[in-house]
Design a protein around this motif. Sequence first.
Motif, PDB file in Angstrom:
ATOM      1  N   GLU A  51     -38.039 -18.864  12.949  1.00  0.00           N
ATOM      2  CA  GLU A  51     -39.406 -18.332  12.978  1.00  0.00           C
ATOM      3  C   GLU A  51     -40.307 -19.267  12.184  1.00  0.00           C
ATOM      4  OE1 GLU A  51     -41.735 -14.366  11.338  1.00  0.00           O
ATOM      5  OE2 GLU A  51     -39.576 -14.316  11.661  1.00  0.00           O
ATOM      6  N   ILE A  52     -41.327 -19.811  12.825  1.00  0.00           N
ATOM      7  CA  ILE A  52     -42.156 -20.831  12.189  1.00  0.00           C
ATOM      8  C   ILE A  52     -43.592 -20.339  12.020  1.00  0.00           C
ATOM      9  CG2 ILE A  52     -42.541 -21.985  14.411  1.00  0.00           C
ATOM     10  CD1 ILE A  52     -42.637 -24.649  12.812  1.00  0.00           C
ATOM     11  N   HIS A  53     -44.150 -20.633  10.843  1.00  0.00           N
ATOM     12  CA  HIS A  53     -45.504 -20.223  10.500  1.00  0.00           C
ATOM     13  C   HIS A  53     -46.282 -21.358   9.873  1.00  0.00           C
ATOM     14  CE1 HIS A  53     -45.050 -15.842  11.099  1.00  0.00           C
ATOM     15  NE2 HIS A  53     -43.795 -16.082  10.783  1.00  0.00           N
ATOM     16  N   ASP A  54     -47.593 -21.243   9.924  1.00  0.00           N
ATOM     17  CA  ASP A  54     -48.483 -22.108   9.163  1.00  0.00           C
ATOM     18  C   ASP A  54     -48.397 -21.669   7.706  1.00  0.00           C
ATOM     19  OD1 ASP A  54     -50.809 -23.201   7.872  1.00  0.00           O
ATOM     20  OD2 ASP A  54     -51.734 -23.488   9.828  1.00  0.00           O
ATOM     21  N   ALA A  55     -48.031 -22.578   6.805  1.00  0.00           N
ATOM     22  CA  ALA A  55     -47.807 -22.222   5.411  1.00  0.00           C
ATOM     23  C   ALA A  55     -49.069 -21.743   4.699  1.00  0.00           C
ATOM     24  CB  ALA A  55     -47.224 -23.423   4.652  1.00  0.00           C
ATOM     25  N   ARG A  56     -50.238 -21.972   5.300  1.00  0.00           N
ATOM     26  CA  ARG A  56     -51.489 -21.590   4.636  1.00  0.00           C
ATOM     27  C   ARG A  56     -51.838 -20.116   4.797  1.00  0.00           C
ATOM     28  NH1 ARG A  56     -55.144 -25.879   7.668  1.00  0.00           N
ATOM     29  NH2 ARG A  56     -53.699 -25.202   9.302  1.00  0.00           N
ATOM     30  N   ILE A  57     -51.283 -19.461   5.813  1.00  0.00           N
ATOM     31  CA  ILE A  57     -51.653 -18.077   6.061  1.00  0.00           C
ATOM     32  C   ILE A  57     -50.433 -17.193   6.075  1.00  0.00           C
ATOM     33  CG2 ILE A  57     -53.846 -18.493   7.232  1.00  0.00           C
ATOM     34  CD1 ILE A  57     -52.404 -18.381   9.884  1.00  0.00           C
ATOM     35  N   ASN A  76     -44.404 -24.177   7.932  1.00  0.00           N
ATOM     36  CA  ASN A  76     -44.768 -25.538   8.308  1.00  0.00           C
ATOM     37  C   ASN A  76     -46.176 -25.901   7.814  1.00  0.00           C
ATOM     38  OD1 ASN A  76     -44.231 -28.023   9.623  1.00  0.00           O
ATOM     39  ND2 ASN A  76     -45.384 -27.354  11.415  1.00  0.00           N
ATOM     40  N   LYS A  77     -46.531 -27.166   7.950  1.00  0.00           N
ATOM     41  CA  LYS A  77     -47.814 -27.703   7.490  1.00  0.00           C
ATOM     42  C   LYS A  77     -47.961 -27.549   5.972  1.00  0.00           C
ATOM     43  CE  LYS A  77     -49.962 -26.740  11.979  1.00  0.00           C
ATOM     44  NZ  LYS A  77     -51.145 -26.264  12.715  1.00  0.00           N
ATOM     45  N   MET A  78     -46.850 -27.732   5.271  1.00  0.00           N
ATOM     46  CA  MET A  78     -46.859 -27.559   3.830  1.00  0.00           C
ATOM     47  C   MET A  78     -47.789 -28.548   3.140  1.00  0.00           C
ATOM     48  SD  MET A  78     -43.107 -29.164   2.792  1.00  0.00           S
ATOM     49  CE  MET A  78     -43.490 -29.224   1.035  1.00  0.00           C
ATOM     50  N   ASP A  79     -48.069 -29.677   3.804  1.00  0.00           N
ATOM     51  CA  ASP A  79     -48.973 -30.661   3.218  1.00  0.00           C
ATOM     52  C   ASP A  79     -50.399 -30.132   3.128  1.00  0.00           C
ATOM     53  OD1 ASP A  79     -48.780 -30.781   6.113  1.00  0.00           O
ATOM     54  OD2 ASP A  79     -50.203 -32.455   6.015  1.00  0.00           O
ATOM     55  N   LEU A  80     -50.721 -29.092   3.908  1.00  0.00           N
ATOM     56  CA  LEU A  80     -52.062 -28.521   3.906  1.00  0.00           C
ATOM     57  C   LEU A  80     -52.170 -27.290   3.014  1.00  0.00           C
ATOM     58  CD1 LEU A  80     -52.824 -28.730   7.737  1.00  0.00           C
ATOM     59  CD2 LEU A  80     -53.356 -30.414   5.968  1.00  0.00           C
ATOM     60  N   ALA A  81     -51.030 -26.833   2.493  1.00  0.00           N
ATOM     61  CA  ALA A  81     -50.999 -25.589   1.720  1.00  0.00           C
ATOM     62  C   ALA A  81     -50.962 -25.865   0.226  1.00  0.00           C
ATOM     63  CB  ALA A  81     -49.789 -24.752   2.125  1.00  0.00           C
ATOM     64  N   ASP A  82     -51.585 -24.987  -0.529  1.00  0.00           N
ATOM     65  CA  ASP A  82     -51.526 -25.036  -1.989  1.00  0.00           C
ATOM     66  C   ASP A  82     -50.238 -24.326  -2.418  1.00  0.00           C
ATOM     67  OD1 ASP A  82     -51.790 -24.878  -4.700  1.00  0.00           O
ATOM     68  OD2 ASP A  82     -53.696 -23.785  -4.702  1.00  0.00           O
ATOM     69  N   LEU A  83     -49.248 -25.103  -2.807  1.00  0.00           N
ATOM     70  CA  LEU A  83     -47.934 -24.542  -3.147  1.00  0.00           C
ATOM     71  C   LEU A  83     -47.705 -24.476  -4.650  1.00  0.00           C
ATOM     72  CD1 LEU A  83     -45.725 -26.223  -0.397  1.00  0.00           C
ATOM     73  CD2 LEU A  83     -46.860 -23.999  -0.360  1.00  0.00           C
ATOM     74  N   SER A  84     -48.785 -24.381  -5.417  1.00  0.00           N
ATOM     75  CA  SER A  84     -48.649 -24.289  -6.875  1.00  0.00           C
ATOM     76  C   SER A  84     -47.922 -23.006  -7.284  1.00  0.00           C
ATOM     77  CB  SER A  84     -50.024 -24.355  -7.548  1.00  0.00           C
ATOM     78  OG  SER A  84     -50.885 -23.337  -7.044  1.00  0.00           O
ATOM     79  N   ASN A  85     -47.970 -21.976  -6.408  1.00  0.00           N
ATOM     80  CA  ASN A  85     -47.266 -20.717  -6.675  1.00  0.00           C
ATOM     81  C   ASN A  85     -46.092 -20.531  -5.712  1.00  0.00           C
ATOM     82  OD1 ASN A  85     -48.876 -19.686  -8.842  1.00  0.00           O
ATOM     83  ND2 ASN A  85     -50.496 -19.239  -7.343  1.00  0.00           N
ATOM     84  N   LYS A  86     -45.415 -21.630  -5.410  1.00  0.00           N
ATOM     85  CA  LYS A  86     -44.328 -21.601  -4.437  1.00  0.00           C
ATOM     86  C   LYS A  86     -43.251 -20.584  -4.799  1.00  0.00           C
ATOM     87  CE  LYS A  86     -40.953 -24.648  -2.186  1.00  0.00           C
ATOM     88  NZ  LYS A  86     -40.476 -26.044  -2.073  1.00  0.00           N
ATOM     89  N   GLN A  87     -42.842 -20.545  -6.067  1.00  0.00           N
ATOM     90  CA  GLN A  87     -41.785 -19.614  -6.481  1.00  0.00           C
ATOM     91  C   GLN A  87     -42.221 -18.157  -6.325  1.00  0.00           C
ATOM     92  OE1 GLN A  87     -38.634 -20.482  -7.057  1.00  0.00           O
ATOM     93  NE2 GLN A  87     -39.388 -22.529  -6.521  1.00  0.00           N
ATOM     94  N   ARG A  88     -43.496 -17.906  -6.590  1.00  0.00           N
ATOM     95  CA  ARG A  88     -44.027 -16.553  -6.405  1.00  0.00           C
ATOM     96  C   ARG A  88     -43.972 -16.170  -4.937  1.00  0.00           C
ATOM     97  NH1 ARG A  88     -50.347 -14.897  -7.372  1.00  0.00           N
ATOM     98  NH2 ARG A  88     -50.202 -12.743  -6.653  1.00  0.00           N
ATOM     99  N   ILE A  89     -44.287 -17.121  -4.070  1.00  0.00           N
ATOM    100  CA  ILE A  89     -44.243 -16.872  -2.635  1.00  0.00           C
ATOM    101  C   ILE A  89     -42.821 -16.548  -2.200  1.00  0.00           C
ATOM    102  CG2 ILE A  89     -44.564 -17.924  -0.355  1.00  0.00           C
ATOM    103  CD1 ILE A  89     -46.771 -19.656  -1.636  1.00  0.00           C
ATOM    104  N   LEU A  90     -41.864 -17.350  -2.674  1.00  0.00           N
ATOM    105  CA  LEU A  90     -40.468 -17.131  -2.293  1.00  0.00           C
ATOM    106  C   LEU A  90     -39.944 -15.784  -2.785  1.00  0.00           C
ATOM    107  CD1 LEU A  90     -39.055 -20.720  -2.962  1.00  0.00           C
ATOM    108  CD2 LEU A  90     -39.411 -19.633  -0.748  1.00  0.00           C
ATOM    109  N   LYS A  91     -40.348 -15.383  -3.995  1.00  0.00           N
ATOM    110  CA  LYS A  91     -39.912 -14.091  -4.531  1.00  0.00           C
ATOM    111  C   LYS A  91     -40.507 -12.945  -3.723  1.00  0.00           C
ATOM    112  CE  LYS A  91     -39.079 -15.553  -9.315  1.00  0.00           C
ATOM    113  NZ  LYS A  91     -39.505 -15.407 -10.726  1.00  0.00           N
TER     114      LYS A  91
END
Length: 327
Positions: A51-57, A76-91
């Motif tokens: 299942e693939i998504h745009d990482a920004r939304i 996907n498109k992780m280069d366009l996303a602000d991943l400063s809270n990546k761990q929070r997103i994963l949790k």
Amino acid sequence: MKLYQALRHVDKFRTVFDFGGREVAHWFPGHMAKGLKQMRANLKSVDCIIEIHDARISFLLYHDTLSAKPHLLILNKMDLADLSNKQRILKKLEKEGMTHVLFTDCLKQRDDNIKKLVPMVMDIIASKPRFNREENTNYCLMVIGVPNVGKSSLINSLRRTNLKKGRASRVGGEPGITKAVLTKIQVCERPIMYLLDTPGVLPPKIESVETGMKLALCGTILDHLVGEDIIADYLLYSLNRLGKFSYVEKYDLQEPSDDIQHVLKRIAVKLGKTQRVKAITGVGNVTITIPNYTAAAYDFIRAFRKGELGQVIDNKLFNYYVHPCSI
């Protein structure tokens, strides 16, 4: 101008977007219905759902009827996303039951995360019975997602990484390139692994105008169905709410603005996007030159989609759910 001076009016900007009673047009043409039927028919021959998504939304297609199949979520498109809270997103995703998640940039020639996909899939498949596919020595994956999130790009990236071969699926910058489920495309030799490309699928009825607007902003719905002007206005509102003011420097504005007409006029002037129109006056018809607001809006939206206005992510982390189908 100093930053604190440039931001002096920001506290007066909109905190709520007025959709003005608009309804986002439904985008569910015949090829989507046909694609859903084919996806259901092929599900028995699939070992794992990708299942693939745009990482920004923050939209998840995950549906209860898919739970019987092993599942991998690609952001996907992780280069366009602000991943400063990546761990929070994963949790947050883990709490929602999505334990297998991979961030990718499928257009990048060498994405190290793509190399992790096949081993991850093999581990995921091994965690559940294969039932009617237990005797098969090859593996089949099905990639699903809303339009224009990079499904075909993922297939091509896997082939490039694992088979050293080129493109097998068409890639485009607007939704609707893949019209129907394709034949199996090989993406790996050891183990032998195939992937079914599927058309992007949206729900026949989008749940809310804001949900539809976020999808439109990231190119998931054809622009003209929503309107470039309203998409551009929602983009300006969103950038201001997120504190992303790089558009000021890019388009030579004096300061951040909450007025889309002012911003588009400045963009049109900077880029020389004008149009000649006839005006009726007291002395007859005259031709005048005015800013081309539609062209300016398109450039503003395109700049966002290319990452030229900074990296962003939906500030309501994974609070929205879209259920386009029951496969």
